[in-house]
Design a protein around this motif. Structure first.
Motif, PDB file in Angstrom:
ATOM      1  N   THR B  21       0.751  -1.196   0.014  1.00  0.00           N
ATOM      2  CA  THR B  21      -0.032   0.220   0.113  1.00  0.00           C
ATOM      3  C   THR B  21       0.959   1.478   0.165  1.00  0.00           C
ATOM      4  O   THR B  21       0.279   2.289   0.236  1.00  0.00           O
ATOM      5  N   LEU B  22       2.148   0.853  -0.191  1.00  0.00           N
ATOM      6  CA  LEU B  22       3.027   2.065  -0.343  1.00  0.00           C
ATOM      7  C   LEU B  22       2.740   2.817  -1.597  1.00  0.00           C
ATOM      8  O   LEU B  22       2.206   2.708  -2.675  1.00  0.00           O
ATOM      9  N   CYS B  23       3.328   4.358  -1.735  1.00  0.00           N
ATOM     10  CA  CYS B  23       3.010   5.030  -3.116  1.00  0.00           C
ATOM     11  C   CYS B  23       3.633   4.099  -4.238  1.00  0.00           C
ATOM     12  O   CYS B  23       4.823   3.580  -4.125  1.00  0.00           O
ATOM     13  N   LYS B  24       3.341   4.308  -5.343  1.00  0.00           N
ATOM     14  CA  LYS B  24       3.691   3.781  -6.471  1.00  0.00           C
ATOM     15  C   LYS B  24       4.986   4.384  -6.854  1.00  0.00           C
ATOM     16  O   LYS B  24       5.293   5.636  -6.611  1.00  0.00           O
ATOM     17  N   GLY B  25       5.955   3.502  -6.887  1.00  0.00           N
ATOM     18  CA  GLY B  25       7.420   4.057  -7.355  1.00  0.00           C
ATOM     19  C   GLY B  25       8.225   4.126  -5.999  1.00  0.00           C
ATOM     20  O   GLY B  25       9.273   4.225  -6.057  1.00  0.00           O
ATOM     21  N   CYS B  26       7.652   3.794  -4.794  1.00  0.00           N
ATOM     22  CA  CYS B  26       8.487   4.128  -3.739  1.00  0.00           C
ATOM     23  C   CYS B  26       9.682   3.032  -3.737  1.00  0.00           C
ATOM     24  O   CYS B  26       9.568   2.095  -3.982  1.00  0.00           O
ATOM     25  N   GLY B  27      10.969   3.579  -3.239  1.00  0.00           N
ATOM     26  CA  GLY B  27      12.026   2.648  -3.217  1.00  0.00           C
ATOM     27  C   GLY B  27      11.721   1.472  -2.186  1.00  0.00           C
ATOM     28  O   GLY B  27      12.493   0.473  -2.580  1.00  0.00           O
ATOM     29  N   HIS B  28      11.170   1.715  -1.430  1.00  0.00           N
ATOM     30  CA  HIS B  28      10.926   0.701  -0.055  1.00  0.00           C
ATOM     31  C   HIS B  28      10.261  -0.696  -1.078  1.00  0.00           C
ATOM     32  O   HIS B  28      10.641  -1.965  -0.801  1.00  0.00           O
ATOM     33  N   ASP B  29       9.466  -0.334  -2.114  1.00  0.00           N
ATOM     34  CA  ASP B  29       8.931  -1.600  -2.643  1.00  0.00           C
ATOM     35  C   ASP B  29       9.862  -2.387  -3.321  1.00  0.00           C
ATOM     36  O   ASP B  29       9.958  -3.604  -3.518  1.00  0.00           O
ATOM     37  N   GLY B  56       7.078   3.421  10.202  1.00  0.00           N
ATOM     38  CA  GLY B  56       7.300   4.256   9.206  1.00  0.00           C
ATOM     39  C   GLY B  56       6.944   3.460   8.036  1.00  0.00           C
ATOM     40  O   GLY B  56       6.383   2.268   8.117  1.00  0.00           O
ATOM     41  N   CYS B  57       6.939   4.020   6.798  1.00  0.00           N
ATOM     42  CA  CYS B  57       6.599   3.483   5.380  1.00  0.00           C
ATOM     43  C   CYS B  57       7.563   2.233   5.132  1.00  0.00           C
ATOM     44  O   CYS B  57       7.021   1.210   4.912  1.00  0.00           O
ATOM     45  N   SER B  58       8.755   2.606   5.684  1.00  0.00           N
ATOM     46  CA  SER B  58       9.946   1.481   5.589  1.00  0.00           C
ATOM     47  C   SER B  58       9.398   0.342   6.304  1.00  0.00           C
ATOM     48  O   SER B  58       9.504  -0.688   5.937  1.00  0.00           O
ATOM     49  N   ASN B 128      16.584   3.948   3.489  1.00  0.00           N
ATOM     50  CA  ASN B 128      16.904   5.382   3.730  1.00  0.00           C
ATOM     51  C   ASN B 128      16.703   6.458   2.732  1.00  0.00           C
ATOM     52  O   ASN B 128      17.144   6.254   1.748  1.00  0.00           O
ATOM     53  N   ASN B 129      15.683   7.111   2.999  1.00  0.00           N
ATOM     54  CA  ASN B 129      15.122   8.280   1.921  1.00  0.00           C
ATOM     55  C   ASN B 129      15.376   9.644   2.642  1.00  0.00           C
ATOM     56  O   ASN B 129      14.763  10.673   1.916  1.00  0.00           O
ATOM     57  N   GLY B 130      16.068   9.777   3.501  1.00  0.00           N
ATOM     58  CA  GLY B 130      16.323  11.082   3.889  1.00  0.00           C
ATOM     59  C   GLY B 130      15.303  11.935   4.443  1.00  0.00           C
ATOM     60  O   GLY B 130      15.114  13.266   4.559  1.00  0.00           O
ATOM     61  N   TYR B 132      10.982  11.703   6.833  1.00  0.00           N
ATOM     62  CA  TYR B 132       9.895  10.960   7.235  1.00  0.00           C
ATOM     63  C   TYR B 132       8.910  10.902   6.276  1.00  0.00           C
ATOM     64  O   TYR B 132       8.116  11.743   6.087  1.00  0.00           O
ATOM     65  N   GLY B 133       8.817   9.483   5.666  1.00  0.00           N
ATOM     66  CA  GLY B 133       7.689   9.655   4.806  1.00  0.00           C
ATOM     67  C   GLY B 133       6.375   9.569   5.128  1.00  0.00           C
ATOM     68  O   GLY B 133       5.391  10.141   5.003  1.00  0.00           O
ATOM     69  N   LEU B 134       6.274   8.691   6.420  1.00  0.00           N
ATOM     70  CA  LEU B 134       4.983   8.304   6.975  1.00  0.00           C
ATOM     71  C   LEU B 134       4.220   9.587   7.483  1.00  0.00           C
ATOM     72  O   LEU B 134       3.025   9.693   7.526  1.00  0.00           O
ATOM     73  N   PRO B 206      14.576   6.021  -2.305  1.00  0.00           N
ATOM     74  CA  PRO B 206      13.957   7.336  -2.636  1.00  0.00           C
ATOM     75  C   PRO B 206      12.569   7.379  -2.146  1.00  0.00           C
ATOM     76  O   PRO B 206      11.876   6.359  -2.524  1.00  0.00           O
ATOM     77  N   CYS B 207      12.145   8.429  -1.467  1.00  0.00           N
ATOM     78  CA  CYS B 207      10.504   8.595  -1.370  1.00  0.00           C
ATOM     79  C   CYS B 207       9.925   9.603  -2.585  1.00  0.00           C
ATOM     80  O   CYS B 207      10.358  10.918  -2.597  1.00  0.00           O
ATOM     81  N   VAL B 208       9.202   8.752  -3.257  1.00  0.00           N
ATOM     82  CA  VAL B 208       8.976   9.579  -4.338  1.00  0.00           C
ATOM     83  C   VAL B 208       7.987  10.707  -4.234  1.00  0.00           C
ATOM     84  O   VAL B 208       7.810  11.614  -5.019  1.00  0.00           O
ATOM     85  N   THR B 209       7.406  10.401  -2.994  1.00  0.00           N
ATOM     86  CA  THR B 209       6.184  11.649  -2.595  1.00  0.00           C
ATOM     87  C   THR B 209       6.844  12.951  -2.100  1.00  0.00           C
ATOM     88  O   THR B 209       6.398  14.111  -2.203  1.00  0.00           O
ATOM     89  N   PHE B 210       7.823  12.588  -1.145  1.00  0.00           N
ATOM     90  CA  PHE B 210       8.481  13.819  -0.246  1.00  0.00           C
ATOM     91  C   PHE B 210       9.951  14.318  -0.724  1.00  0.00           C
ATOM     92  O   PHE B 210      10.247  15.327  -0.276  1.00  0.00           O
ATOM     93  N   ASN B 211      10.647  13.253  -1.277  1.00  0.00           N
ATOM     94  CA  ASN B 211      11.974  13.449  -1.649  1.00  0.00           C
ATOM     95  C   ASN B 211      12.672  12.919  -2.610  1.00  0.00           C
ATOM     96  O   ASN B 211      14.088  12.224  -2.603  1.00  0.00           O
TER      97      ASN B 211
HETATM   98  S1  SF4 Z   1       5.695   8.520   1.423  1.00  0.00           S
HETATM   99 FE1  SF4 Z   1       7.640   8.206   0.636  1.00  0.00          FE
HETATM  100  S2  SF4 Z   1       8.207   6.719   1.979  1.00  0.00           S
HETATM  101 FE2  SF4 Z   1       6.264   6.619   2.275  1.00  0.00          FE
HETATM  102  S3  SF4 Z   1       5.339   5.324   0.707  1.00  0.00           S
HETATM  103 FE3  SF4 Z   1       5.171   7.138  -0.211  1.00  0.00          FE
HETATM  104  S4  SF4 Z   1       7.141   7.225  -1.562  1.00  0.00           S
HETATM  105 FE4  SF4 Z   1       7.497   5.695   0.052  1.00  0.00          FE
END
Ligand code: SF4
Ligand SMILES: Cc1ncc(C[n+]2csc(CCOP(=O)(O)OP(=O)(O)O)c2C)c(N)n1
Ligand SMILES: [Mg+2]
Lengths: 600, 340
Positions: B21-29, B56-58, B128-130, B132-134, B206-211
């Protein structure tokens, strides 16, 4: 002056010394000697939060009835600390006895009707022993020798206690025996008996053990099968964890491989201590941590996780005086409400309240059965008074198990079922089934989380799912009492006035009740051993017109907790709450009960 | 394809989890899929794995993998403590800890450091996305000095580098990778799993949404541009013959505890992962030159994992029974007698 009537085995000695000078060892020798003489004896160590230099007091009370509370007045003062001398002497009453170190103390004008025994303790030690350390240490043993002569300690028993205390350290035995003999000698030559107090050996008394409260709890935890104890040092809980370590070395080391069947881990803080205990509990080990106020506060977040995710874990809270750092070496029971509801959100935790070393031992062991059975944190609420004092007790009974490991599904169980829901209430008692990580079955795995979850441990924000789960957790709490130790009821069953209390308050209360009985006050007394409270507590309250709940804190925490659970009968409850850091005073309690009764 | 299994008889599906359920393209996935692949390819039975995380998202991402393994989502920053207890209770499982930069470098830095110091036996992955995603894009302790947040404010604090810190703390296995480099990442995950003791793996994710803006050193475009792999990594599990083509002198071979080998094909001069000072120098130089050094940066042989330091019996503590744990009546009576 005619010799007053003899007073045998019924007085309190207060020993005023300086912290860190080794008086503890001499005092324990004295205590153990009295116990071995068969005399009912209790000891209280009143020590400062300091390593060396501040005043410290040791009270040894002997009493035919075996009362274990701390009386505020002592008939005999042993004064070796110039710093506390003023205060110590001010508390001396006519009829009392003062033994003091003549070398270092100038007591000024003697009080009337007080017996003084001056002894040049420091001088004798200086003339006898060569190193400053030995001199300081043995000054303490010297006064034990003097006391032996004046009050009639059994000298053979005293010697045997010294030999046992310094097992295998012949040099230490020799110098201590020498100091004892010098003390005896000095008293014989210079101090003719002028006071009425004496000790007499009691024949055929049942032998008693002497054990520190924290060690008793630790031994219970060992018997209860604890295999992981993660901890962080704090007074007054450290010695419990240190006892886990030493009992672990002794009782849990494989004789051949020297490998251990217990992990006692000193970690970086209490966050890690509780986290590691929960990690181990989740993995299926019997796991614990022991701490006190500040550490327990730090553990709050994790306690909520263990409650919600339903992980068995045991926490021993050796309560000390708060708020904040408070008085770290003084005793209190002011964490009751905090522990009952620790963490944010709706939480309720199981509490156990031992009063004696025997109960600390038994409840320490039982806490793991309870945690496993109910899959939740169990907090053993001892306090500094119980934990850090040495107590005489009948020997503990061997506990042979078996353990109650609760509802754990094994591989075999899983092979016989079609589905597994970690949080499903199969038995309708609120307690779900769990599996342990590593179980080789495709149904076994589930995800343990602190987030809202379904019966199969999936993430959920669904209102009904959330509420159903929370109500099941509440049901589990109602199921709990059948697995918890029942309250103890004493006194006159027909009495209309009841007393309720918990933990170490028992010592002062039992004595107060005897006092009131003499005054023809009819009372009954219930002591809770666990929270949530059993139905018996409510029944007890129902049969009374008035119930006095005695608390060792400012805010009537136990009374509040009882009222919360039994709100319909709350008006019958009359709280007495008192706390100044010292163990409760029986005279004060007796007086307060009388006042409460008179209050209508 | 569906019925393909690994050497232990498990299919890929046995290592997967429910949809992310993370954002599409999130590095964590991406990291999730590398963990799945690594575990599958190594043939580790799912029940022999346990996954742990913080918040956290991670940390959430472990929900989306290994659904046949037990998992524990702890509180924020405290995953290492769970691992410490779990390892003491049962050292026969492989622990995968997943954390974020906020989880490990901010709130949980103490637990991070002490888990390393104890040599907790786990693969510790920091996604590590530098940021706080969540909690929607605040700076974490690994955010670059003078980085701009999603909202335009500027970070005035120095960044903290967990790789450097882990080396200084004496972690026996310290690596960095990039969520976009699946080959390198998968090899490092496998090596971390084969390693006994604390394996720190910091993954730029990479946090595609915030960083993920151009100026962030934790964005896809930046890392792709500035990644300096120390070596090309080959991982040979214990059950396979080495068939990789390399000439002696071109590669370093590291034998891991289970007999697997990690082959470091040199790209850069004489990089020796056993040289701690050199490792720190290379990192420092990388920072100065705005390069991101990836690969196995430090490796120390023979560091005892925590459960060995605790000198525990071979049987996991949690499997011991009354017979093992309750002292005998004789032992107990002897103790009581001593207390008389
Ligand atoms: S907010 Fe950032 S870290 Fe969290 S799921 Fe979305 S892209 Fe990934
Ligand atoms: C004790 C506590 N404080 C704050 C939070 C709120 N919180 C949730 S996640 C998070 C930051 C997570 O950042 P990171 O570890 O970098 O994970 P990411 O989401 O970036 O993957 C914070 C502050 C929390 N859950 N618990
Ligand atoms: Mg982050």
């Amino acid at each position: 002056m005619s010799t007053p009537q003899k007073i045998v085995n019924n007085f309190t000695i207060k020993i005023a010394t300086i912290n860190g000078t080794g008086s503890q060892s001499a005092n324990n020798i004295l205590f153990k000697t009295l116990v071995r003489m068969g005399i009912p004896t209790s000891a209280k160590n009143l020590f400062p939060s300091n390593i060396q230099g501040l005043p410290t007091w040791f009270y040894i009370r002997t009493n035919p009835k075996g009362y274990q509370s701390m009386k505020r007045h002592s008939e005999v003062l042993i004064a070796v600390n110039p710093a506390s001398m003023g205060q110590d002497l001010a508390e001396v009453h006519p009829g009392d006895v003062v033994i003091y170190d003549e070398t270092t103390l100038n007591i000024g004008t003697p009080k009337e009707n007080v017996t003084y025994y001056p002894v040049p303790l420091t001088k004798i030690a200086k003339n006898t022993f060569d190193t400053p350390r030995l001199r300081s240490l043995l000054t303490n043993t010297l006064y034990v020798g003097v006391m032996a002569e004046i009050f009639g300690l059994d000298k053979n028993i005293l010697r045997s206690v010294i030999e046992d205390s310094f097992k295998k350290k012949q040099k230490a035995i020799d110098v201590n025996l020498k100091a004892i003999d010098l003390g005896i000698q000095y008293a014989k030559e210079h101090l003719p008996k002028k006071d009425p107090y004496s000790y007499e050996k009691i024949k055929n008394a049942k032998p008693q053990i002497v054990i520190e409260g924290n060690a008793a709890t630790a031994l219970g935890c060992i018997m209860g099968g604890c295999t992981v104890d993660a901890w962080y040092p704090i007074t007054p809980a450290s010695s419990l964890n240190e006892a886990m370590d030493s009992y672990g070395q002794r009782l849990r080391t494989d004789p051949e491989t020297k490998k251990k069947k217990i992990a006692v881990i000193q970690v970086e803080d209490e966050l890690c201590a509780i986290g590691a205990a929960i990690g181990a509990g989740w993995m299926g080990a019997r796991a614990m941590t022991a701490s006190s106020g500040p550490g327990i506060s730090l553990m709050s977040e994790f306690l909520g996780l263990a409650y919600y995710a339903e992980v068995p874990v045991v926490i021993v809270n050796v309560q000390r005086v708060g708020p904040s750092t408070g008085m770290p070496t003084r005793t209190q029971q002011a964490d009751i409400l905090k522990c009952a509801f620790a963490s944010h959100g709706d939480n309720r935790h199981i509490l156990l309240f031992p009063a004696t070393v025997k109960e600390a031992f038994e409840l320490g062991a039982k806490s793991f059965d309870i945690a496993d059975r109910l899959q939740t944190p169990v907090i053993v609420m001892t306090d500094l008074e119980l934990g850090m004092n040495y107590w005489a007790s009948e020997p503990f009974n061997y506990l042979k198990g078996p353990f109650d490991r609760g509802k754990v599904l094994t591989l075999k169980d899983l092979e016989n079922i079609k589905s597994f829901g970690r949080y499903a209430d199969i038995d309708k008692d609120g307690i779900p089934y769990r599996t342990l990580p590593g179980t080789p079955h495709p149904l076994a795995a589930y995800f343990t989380r602190g987030t809202g979850h379904t019966e199969i441990a999936g993430y959920s924000e669904d209102p009904t799912v959330y509420r159903t789960n929370m109500l099941r957790l509440e049901k589990k709490f109602h199921t709990a009492p059948q697995y918890l130790p029942k309250p103890i009821v004493l006194g006159d069953a027909k009495a209309k006035i009841g007393i309720i209390s918990a933990g170490t308050n028992d010592h002062a209360i039992q004595e107060a009740l005897d006092d009131l009985k003499i005054k023809k006050t009819s009372l009954k007394y219930l002591r809770v051993l666990a929270y949530p409270f059993h139905k018996e507590v409510k029944d007890f309250i129902k049969t009374c017109d008035k119930v006095i709940v005695i608390d060792h804190n400012r805010d009537s925490q136990l009374a509040t907790l009882i009222k919360l659970q039994f709100c319909d009968i709350a008006p019958k409850i009359f709280p007495i709450a008192y706390s100044d850091g010292l163990p409760l005073d029986p005279d004060f309690i007796s007086h307060k009960i009388e006042e409460a009764i008179a209050h209508g | 394809m569906a019925d393909m299994t690994n050497r232990s008889g498990f299919s890929k599906q046995d290592y997967q989890g429910p949809p992310s359920t993370l954002c599409k393209g999130c590095g964590h996935d991406s990291i999730t899929s590398c963990i799945i692949n690594a575990c599958y390819e190594m043939g580790l039975p799912p029940h022999k794995l346990a996954k742990l995380s913080g918040i956290g998202c991670s940390s959430k991402s472990i929900t989306y993998l290994l659904s046949h393994s037990h998992g524990f989502n702890a509180v924020h920053g405290r995953m290492p403590s769970l691992a410490t207890g779990a390892e003491a209770a049962n050292h026969t499982l492989k622990y995968i800890g997943v954390s974020g930069d906020g989880d490990s470098a901010n709130i949980g830095i103490g637990q991070f450091m002490h888990a390393v110091r104890r040599n907790t036996d786990m693969l510790y992955i920091i996604e590590n996305n530098g940021t706080y995603g969540l909690t929607k894009g605040q700076f974490s302790a690994t955010a670059d000095f003078h980085a701009q947040s999603h909202y335009g404010d500027v970070n005035e604090y120095q960044p903290l580098d967990l790789v450097q810190l882990a080396i200084e703390l004496g972690a026996p296995f310290v690596a960095r990778s990039f969520a976009g480099d699946k080959t390198q990442l998968t090899s490092l995950i496998k090596a971390g799993l084969a390693h006994k003791g604390c394996a720190i793996l910091d993954v730029i994710s990479p946090c595609v949404t915030f960083n993920n803006h151009e100026t962030s050193t934790k964005s896809y475009p930046y890392v792709k541009e500035h990644d300096i792999p120390l070596h090309e990594l080959g991982f040979v599990p214990s059950f396979e013959e080495i068939t990789v083509d390399y000439k002696p002198g071109e590669a370093t071979e590291i034998m891991l505890h289970d007999g697997s080998k990690l082959i470091l094909k040199k790209l850069h001069n004489e990089y020796d992962p056993a040289d701690r000072m050199n490792a720190l120098n290379v990192l420092e130089k990388g920072f100065k030159e705005q390069k991101i050094i990836t690969g196995l940066i430090y490796y120390k042989k023979d560091a005892k994992p925590h459960h060995e330091l605790l000198n525990l019996v071979d049987v996991p503590l949690r499997d011991l029974t009354e017979k093992d744990l309750i002292p005998t009546k004789e032992e107990f009576d002897a103790l009581m007698k001593e207390l008389l």
